[in-house]
Motif scaffolding. Structure first.
Motif, PDB file in Angstrom:
ATOM      1  N   GLY A   1       0.527  -1.257   0.121  1.00 47.83           N
ATOM      2  CA  GLY A   1      -0.025   0.078  -0.016  1.00 47.83           C
ATOM      3  C   GLY A   1       0.714   1.302  -0.096  1.00 47.83           C
ATOM      4  N   ALA A   2       2.039   1.188  -0.211  1.00 41.29           N
ATOM      5  CA  ALA A   2       2.986   2.592  -0.357  1.00 41.29           C
ATOM      6  C   ALA A   2       2.156   3.377  -1.355  1.00 41.29           C
ATOM      7  N   PRO A   3       2.065   4.852  -1.160  1.00 41.82           N
ATOM      8  CA  PRO A   3       1.647   5.676  -2.081  1.00 41.82           C
ATOM      9  C   PRO A   3       2.270   5.694  -3.257  1.00 41.82           C
ATOM     10  N   ASP A   4       1.468   6.386  -4.138  1.00 37.73           N
ATOM     11  CA  ASP A   4       2.042   6.783  -5.414  1.00 37.73           C
ATOM     12  C   ASP A   4       3.158   7.854  -5.424  1.00 37.73           C
ATOM     13  N   ARG A   5       4.108   7.789  -5.966  1.00 39.43           N
ATOM     14  CA  ARG A   5       5.282   8.936  -6.057  1.00 39.43           C
ATOM     15  C   ARG A   5       6.186   8.480  -4.807  1.00 39.43           C
ATOM     16  N   THR A   6       6.236   7.215  -4.350  1.00 43.31           N
ATOM     17  CA  THR A   6       7.166   7.306  -3.205  1.00 43.31           C
ATOM     18  C   THR A   6       8.483   6.974  -3.644  1.00 43.31           C
ATOM     19  N   VAL A   7       9.605   7.659  -3.017  1.00 43.92           N
ATOM     20  CA  VAL A   7      11.059   7.597  -3.225  1.00 43.92           C
ATOM     21  C   VAL A   7      11.666   6.930  -2.372  1.00 43.92           C
ATOM     22  N   LEU A   8      12.664   6.083  -2.748  1.00 46.63           N
ATOM     23  CA  LEU A   8      13.780   5.286  -1.767  1.00 46.63           C
ATOM     24  C   LEU A   8      15.174   5.356  -2.384  1.00 46.63           C
ATOM     25  N   VAL A   9      15.860   5.912  -1.402  1.00 42.77           N
ATOM     26  CA  VAL A   9      17.428   6.183  -1.833  1.00 42.77           C
ATOM     27  C   VAL A   9      18.295   5.407  -1.013  1.00 42.77           C
ATOM     28  N   ALA A  10      19.332   4.826  -1.599  1.00 44.44           N
ATOM     29  CA  ALA A  10      20.252   4.083  -0.623  1.00 44.44           C
ATOM     30  C   ALA A  10      21.691   4.629  -0.790  1.00 44.44           C
ATOM     31  N   GLU A  11      22.274   4.650   0.461  1.00 44.66           N
ATOM     32  CA  GLU A  11      23.800   5.134   0.224  1.00 44.66           C
ATOM     33  C   GLU A  11      24.623   4.112  -0.269  1.00 44.66           C
ATOM     34  N   HIS A  12      24.039   2.801   0.047  1.00 50.64           N
ATOM     35  CA  HIS A  12      24.889   1.701  -0.550  1.00 50.64           C
ATOM     36  C   HIS A  12      23.756   0.569  -0.632  1.00 50.64           C
ATOM     37  N   GLN A  13      24.034   0.002  -2.065  1.00 50.98           N
ATOM     38  CA  GLN A  13      23.261  -0.784  -2.332  1.00 50.98           C
ATOM     39  C   GLN A  13      24.105  -2.097  -2.906  1.00 50.98           C
ATOM     40  N   GLY A  14      23.836  -3.260  -2.095  1.00 50.89           N
ATOM     41  CA  GLY A  14      24.742  -4.425  -2.274  1.00 50.89           C
ATOM     42  C   GLY A  14      24.426  -5.195  -3.472  1.00 50.89           C
ATOM     43  N   THR A  15      23.119  -5.312  -3.669  1.00 53.60           N
ATOM     44  CA  THR A  15      22.703  -6.317  -5.033  1.00 53.60           C
ATOM     45  C   THR A  15      21.472  -5.561  -5.693  1.00 53.60           C
ATOM     46  N   GLY A  16      22.142  -4.454  -6.201  1.00 53.15           N
ATOM     47  CA  GLY A  16      21.041  -3.583  -7.087  1.00 53.15           C
ATOM     48  C   GLY A  16      20.950  -4.367  -8.312  1.00 53.15           C
ATOM     49  N   ARG A  17      19.825  -4.239  -9.003  1.00 57.42           N
ATOM     50  CA  ARG A  17      19.389  -4.996 -10.087  1.00 57.42           C
ATOM     51  C   ARG A  17      19.354  -4.405 -11.486  1.00 57.42           C
TER      52      ARG A  17
END
Length: 279
Positions: A53-69
């Protein structure tokens, strides 16, 4: 929010999560923005959030991403705070499912325009949505659909190499803004500019019902360096197609004319790589 207390690399300060939120949430057109210190994949996290149920136009930023796709299950990672790894959740109400394939191309246009305007580098697109500087990849984009009700949601992820040094590049064919001599490598203004550009473009595209003829298709073609080039297309089953990239059709597909004059229409899912002929 990200924990800013543990960083030690003075050349790679953490993002200012509070300031970013004030600038971009609500008045900036985004519903929510979170910055986390570390995660496996921002796309995976937002896909799960979409289902709950997260709302439209939600943003997530990571300082480090170990297994980005990336495309075709490839992984992508970089040292902490050396790039931008972000995903946005878009609930594209009113846009036909048949047009959702334009979202990663739209994101590519947004990234190119921000890098040209803010970082002052000669960025271009390689079909479908790799961003290149001087023929080397500086950013990649991946869109994934979350099965939600009543309409699907799309998560668009962007990975941008900002301050990576040569010995930190994931592959020799990559580059970073620092290595390309960019006028700006501060991640905070880069992120602000990128989210504003992406938000404005997506809002306009959604208002037009996802119709690429409303300007997106023309903008994409103008930034796509693949067009007019002799290319070698590597297909998923191991075959190859040699020919000239002659156009991008109104569904965002690449049309390649082979040596016999036959035109092959390729969607992103039909190819593994598109390379310039001879490389």
């Amino acid at each position: 929010m990200a924990d800013d207390t543990a960083w030690t690399d003075l050349d790679r300060p953490p993002l200012n999560a509070l300031a970013l939120g004030r600038a971009l949430v609500a008045p900036g057109g985004w519903a929510a923005l979170d910055v986390v210190a570390d995660t496996g994949s921002t796309n995976a996290d937002l896909l799960e959030a979409a289902r709950t149920g997260a709302p439209d136009r939600t943003v997530l930023v990571a300082e480090h991403q170990g297994t980005g796709r990336g495309r075709h299950a490839r992984t992508w990672s970089s040292p902490p705070r050396a790039g931008l790894a972000l995903s946005v959740l878009l609930r594209t109400t009113g846009v036909p499912v048949s047009q959702l394939g334009w979202l990663p191309l739209l994101a590519g246009v947004a990234v190119v325009d921000v890098l040209r305007r803010v970082a002052e580098v000669d960025a271009v697109l390689k079909w479908p949505n790799d961003v290149l500087i001087g023929g080397r990849k500086v950013a990649g984009i991946l869109a994934e659909v979350a099965v939600t009700s009543p309409e699907p949601a799309v998560v668009v992820g962007v990975g941008l190499n900002v301050s990576l040094r040569t010995d930190e590049l994931p592959v020799p064919e990559a580059t970073s803004l620092t290595l390309a001599g960019a006028a700006l490598t501060d991640r905070d203004p880069l992120l602000r500019a990128l989210l504003r550009e992406l938000g404005d473009r997506e809002r306009e595209w959604r208002a037009g019902g996802g119709d690429p003829a409303a300007g997106l298709a023309q903008d994409y073609r103008a930034r796509c360096s693949t067009l007019g080039q002799d290319v070698r297309v590597v297909l998923p089953h191991g075959g190859e197609l040699l020919g000239r990239a002659v156009r991008i059709d109104d569904d965002g597909r690449l049309v390649v004319r082979d040596g016999s004059g036959i035109e092959h229409v390729l969607s992103a899912g039909d190819v593994t790589h598109v390379r310039l002929a001879g490389r």
